[in-house]
Write an enzyme that holds these catalytic residues in place. Structure first.
Site, PDB file in Angstrom:
ATOM      1  N   TRP A 157     -26.887  -4.389 -22.942  1.00 38.86           N
ATOM      2  CA  TRP A 157     -25.803  -5.215 -22.403  1.00 38.86           C
ATOM      3  C   TRP A 157     -25.870  -5.170 -20.885  1.00 38.86           C
ATOM      4  O   TRP A 157     -25.421  -4.224 -20.255  1.00 38.86           O
ATOM      5  CB  TRP A 157     -24.451  -4.684 -22.904  1.00 38.86           C
ATOM      6  CG  TRP A 157     -24.256  -5.035 -24.340  1.00 38.86           C
ATOM      7  CD1 TRP A 157     -23.720  -6.184 -24.820  1.00 38.86           C
ATOM      8  CD2 TRP A 157     -24.608  -4.256 -25.482  1.00 38.86           C
ATOM      9  NE1 TRP A 157     -23.722  -6.180 -26.193  1.00 38.86           N
ATOM     10  CE2 TRP A 157     -24.262  -5.014 -26.629  1.00 38.86           C
ATOM     11  CE3 TRP A 157     -25.203  -3.004 -25.668  1.00 38.86           C
ATOM     12  CZ2 TRP A 157     -24.473  -4.551 -27.927  1.00 38.86           C
ATOM     13  CZ3 TRP A 157     -25.405  -2.548 -26.953  1.00 38.86           C
ATOM     14  CH2 TRP A 157     -25.051  -3.318 -28.066  1.00 38.86           C
ATOM     15  N   HIS A 174     -18.844  -7.635 -24.031  1.00 38.42           N
ATOM     16  CA  HIS A 174     -18.596  -8.257 -25.329  1.00 38.42           C
ATOM     17  C   HIS A 174     -17.123  -8.051 -25.681  1.00 38.42           C
ATOM     18  O   HIS A 174     -16.408  -7.332 -24.957  1.00 38.42           O
ATOM     19  CB  HIS A 174     -19.522  -7.700 -26.417  1.00 38.42           C
ATOM     20  CG  HIS A 174     -19.628  -6.198 -26.452  1.00 38.42           C
ATOM     21  ND1 HIS A 174     -20.461  -5.527 -27.305  1.00 38.42           N
ATOM     22  CD2 HIS A 174     -18.989  -5.224 -25.745  1.00 38.42           C
ATOM     23  CE1 HIS A 174     -20.356  -4.219 -27.123  1.00 38.42           C
ATOM     24  NE2 HIS A 174     -19.456  -4.017 -26.178  1.00 38.42           N
ATOM     25  N   ARG A 200     -22.031 -10.917 -18.456  1.00 38.32           N
ATOM     26  CA  ARG A 200     -23.314 -10.188 -18.422  1.00 38.32           C
ATOM     27  C   ARG A 200     -24.070 -10.550 -17.157  1.00 38.32           C
ATOM     28  O   ARG A 200     -24.027 -11.705 -16.704  1.00 38.32           O
ATOM     29  CB  ARG A 200     -24.180 -10.550 -19.628  1.00 38.32           C
ATOM     30  CG  ARG A 200     -23.485 -10.230 -20.915  1.00 38.32           C
ATOM     31  CD  ARG A 200     -24.329  -9.562 -21.940  1.00 38.32           C
ATOM     32  NE  ARG A 200     -23.482  -9.344 -23.114  1.00 38.32           N
ATOM     33  CZ  ARG A 200     -23.867  -9.569 -24.361  1.00 38.32           C
ATOM     34  NH1 ARG A 200     -25.091  -9.973 -24.604  1.00 38.32           N
ATOM     35  NH2 ARG A 200     -23.036  -9.349 -25.365  1.00 38.32           N
ATOM     36  N   GLN A 214     -16.623 -15.047 -26.354  1.00 39.89           N
ATOM     37  CA  GLN A 214     -16.953 -14.575 -27.703  1.00 39.89           C
ATOM     38  C   GLN A 214     -15.695 -14.579 -28.543  1.00 39.89           C
ATOM     39  O   GLN A 214     -14.580 -14.618 -28.020  1.00 39.89           O
ATOM     40  CB  GLN A 214     -17.478 -13.133 -27.650  1.00 39.89           C
ATOM     41  CG  GLN A 214     -18.868 -12.990 -27.091  1.00 39.89           C
ATOM     42  CD  GLN A 214     -19.404 -11.580 -27.287  1.00 39.89           C
ATOM     43  OE1 GLN A 214     -18.641 -10.619 -27.393  1.00 39.89           O
ATOM     44  NE2 GLN A 214     -20.717 -11.450 -27.324  1.00 39.89           N
ATOM     45  N   VAL A 257     -22.651  -0.971 -35.813  1.00 36.58           N
ATOM     46  CA  VAL A 257     -22.642  -1.432 -37.209  1.00 36.58           C
ATOM     47  C   VAL A 257     -23.839  -0.861 -37.963  1.00 36.58           C
ATOM     48  O   VAL A 257     -24.877  -0.574 -37.364  1.00 36.58           O
ATOM     49  CB  VAL A 257     -22.664  -2.981 -37.315  1.00 36.58           C
ATOM     50  CG1 VAL A 257     -21.311  -3.578 -36.946  1.00 36.58           C
ATOM     51  CG2 VAL A 257     -23.790  -3.569 -36.489  1.00 36.58           C
ATOM     52  N   ALA A 311     -17.574  -6.155 -38.989  1.00 34.25           N
ATOM     53  CA  ALA A 311     -17.263  -6.694 -37.666  1.00 34.25           C
ATOM     54  C   ALA A 311     -18.284  -7.772 -37.358  1.00 34.25           C
ATOM     55  O   ALA A 311     -19.410  -7.745 -37.857  1.00 34.25           O
ATOM     56  CB  ALA A 311     -17.320  -5.596 -36.609  1.00 34.25           C
TER      57      ALA A 311
HETATM   58  N1  PHE Z   1     -20.816  -7.250 -29.605  1.00 34.23           N
HETATM   59  C1  PHE Z   1     -22.094  -7.728 -30.007  1.00 34.23           C
HETATM   60  C2  PHE Z   1     -22.728  -8.498 -28.896  1.00 34.23           C
HETATM   61  O1  PHE Z   1     -22.057  -9.019 -28.064  1.00 34.23           O
HETATM   62  C3  PHE Z   1     -21.997  -8.601 -31.229  1.00 34.23           C
HETATM   63  C4  PHE Z   1     -21.519  -7.881 -32.441  1.00 34.23           C
HETATM   64  C5  PHE Z   1     -20.181  -7.796 -32.713  1.00 34.23           C
HETATM   65  C6  PHE Z   1     -22.410  -7.287 -33.287  1.00 34.23           C
HETATM   66  C7  PHE Z   1     -19.732  -7.125 -33.824  1.00 34.23           C
HETATM   67  C8  PHE Z   1     -21.989  -6.625 -34.425  1.00 34.23           C
HETATM   68  C9  PHE Z   1     -20.648  -6.555 -34.679  1.00 34.23           C
HETATM   69  O2  PHE Z   1     -23.939  -8.572 -28.806  1.00 34.23           O
END
Ligand code: PHE
Length: 348
Positions: A157, A174, A200, A214, A257, A311
């Site tokens: 990120w 995010h 970002r 998002q 996750v 998620a």
């Molecule tokens: N937060 C992650 C991203 O921005 C996306 C994501 C959200 C992945 C929730 C898995 C679960 O890249």
């Protein structure tokens, strides 16, 4: 100086008066008859030179002519004034049948429209919409999401760091930090979506922006499985894009996750054949998803033996790009009304 001359004078004056057709020429006529050098004035003035015995009769006759011409003049004047007024009224009239000027009405930005629409879709699926801070701590943006500070995944990120007093303060990369914030404050069952702006440190191109939006989704309860995740995302895609779009899930890695996937829909711009927006792949990645990692559940004090959850995070600009065939993500931040007006639901 004779009655004949007077008769001729009258006849001429009356003929001229009949030829008068506007107020200006009427004034002209008045001057030519009653003015200091007017025909009637000169005639009256010449009466003194007439023989004494003719004078009374001539004087009476001249006065009659004067009265008659005066009445005819006034009559003509009234008539011409009425005509002038009528034409002025016509010219100045307000046309009540002209359409009015439409007031300028502001409309929601396409991103706001899409957020509202997603929020509606998810509310029907039982999800509540909540909002979180755009300036985050490293703890929520990373640590509680199973991304410790020495972990290389943190570099994925490309973070804009605001300050580093004791720990990092960042612009959230995010919407996932809201997973931990929501879970810390509630007990299962949890069903939320979190729309919002994310940041970002990134090179801009047709499909990348340094600031974008998002929508995070989180469901935690007993017996939640990957099937629920799939069903939820498919239902969302079905509502947004219609039944015939194709959806693709692929394995992917996100520290928070397990298992993780990325999900895509086929590119509407090229119908899957490959173009600049989908980078010739035929697919447009909508975001990442997966089952909430047990460490994340434990981190907020949930019993990971009892509860499971899914998620997902999806890119809002990408949805609009797919839907309307926008070929450059940079158009959204441009605030160019020629672009934005296309998304107006009322005429602007
Ligand atoms: N937060 C992650 C991203 O921005 C996306 C994501 C959200 C992945 C929730 C898995 C679960 O890249």
């Amino acid at each position: 100086m004779s009655l004949d001359a007077l008769t001729t004078l009258r006849a001429e004056a009356e003929a001229n008066l009949r030829a008068v057709d506007d107020l200006d020429s009427l004034t002209e006529w008045e001057r030519s008859v009653f003015g200091p050098k007017g025909s009637l004035t000169l005639f009256l003035r010449s009466l003194g030179a007439a023989p004494a015995e003719e004078r009374p009769a001539l004087g009476r006759a001249a006065n009659e002519v004067k009265n008659a011409l005066t009445v005819e003049f006034e009559t003509r004047k009234t008539a011409l004034e009425r005509v002038a007024l009528a034409s002025r009224l016509t010219e100045d009239a307000v046309d009540m049948t002209l359409p009015g000027r439409a007031p300028v009405v502001g409309v929601d930005h396409p991103i706001s429209q899409t957020i509202r629409e997603l929020s509606d879709i998810f509310s029907l699926l039982g999800f509540q919409t909540v909002f979180g801070p755009e300036v985050e701590t490293g703890r929520y943006n990373f640590d509680l999401l199973n991304i410790p500070s020495d972990h290389p995944a943190r570099d994925v990120w490309d973070t804009m760091i605001v300050d580093t007093p004791n720990s990092e303060i960042v612009l959230r990369t995010h919407t996932s930090p809201m997973q931990a914030r929501v879970m810390e404050q509630t007990q299962p069952p949890v069903r939320v979506v979190v729309p919002g702006r994310t940041y970002r440190f990134e090179q801009q191109d047709a499909s990348h922006e340094w600031a974008f939006h998002q929508l995070e989704g989180l469901a935690v309860d007993q017996h939640i499985t990957m099937t629920d995740l799939k069903g939820t995302l498919r239902e969302m895609a079905r509502q947004l894009f219609g039944a015939d779009r194709r959806i693709r899930f692929r394995c992917d890695f996100f520290p928070f996750v397990e298992p993780g996937v990325d999900f895509s829909i086929d590119c509407m711009i090229c119908n899957g054949s490959g173009c600049r927006v989908c980078k010739q792949t035929g697919w447009l990645e909508m975001g990442g998803a997966g089952m909430v990692h047990p460490s994340v559940l434990e981190g907020v004090g949930y019993d990971s033996e009892k509860y499971t959850g899914f998620a997902f995070g999806l890119g809002i600009e990408r949805i609009i790009i797919q839907r309307y065939g926008v070929n450059d993500i940079r158009a959204f931040a441009g605030n160019d009304l020629r672009f934005l007006k296309q998304f107006a639901t009322v005429n602007v």
